[in-house]
Design a protein around this motif. Sequence first.
Motif: not given
Length: 152
Positions: A18, A35-36, A22, A24, A31-33, A27-29, A15
């Motif tokens: 990545e 959730a999905e 990116k 990125q 949250q994506e991981r 924290r936003s990545l 994580t």
Amino acid sequence: MSRSRSTARKRALNTLYEADEKGQDIRSLLQERIAEPGAQTPLPEYAIQIVEGVAEHRKEIDHLLNDHSTGWKVWRMHVIDRNILRIAAWEIMYNDDVPDKVAIDEALSLAKTLCDEEAPSFIHGLLSAISADKAKDAEAASEAESAAETNA
């Protein structure tokens, strides 16, 4: 227990790597991981703790790594090396549940499988210096506390 923590470290590293690659926000990545998770199993709780801890303390961790690194500043390190160091530095400085030696050994284990051949000795030296400084600071604080009690 240790095997599940090793897996969590590897997932946290994925994580952080990545997000770094990116550019990125960590924290936003994360949250994506959460959730999905995609094809992967959901992130282990300890992986989430690591990623959140590194995100919260990244400036301090990077400063610490820069202060103890000879020759390589954080921004010049390989992305994988930098994030292995961040995980271990977070464990050493902010997670009292993990002995420093374990944090260093786990970082070396990741480095031996994922990095070039020079990385493990660099990582070992850098993390050992951070751990030694932390021990010196704790000892100094303890001595100051004892002196204060004696003078009270």
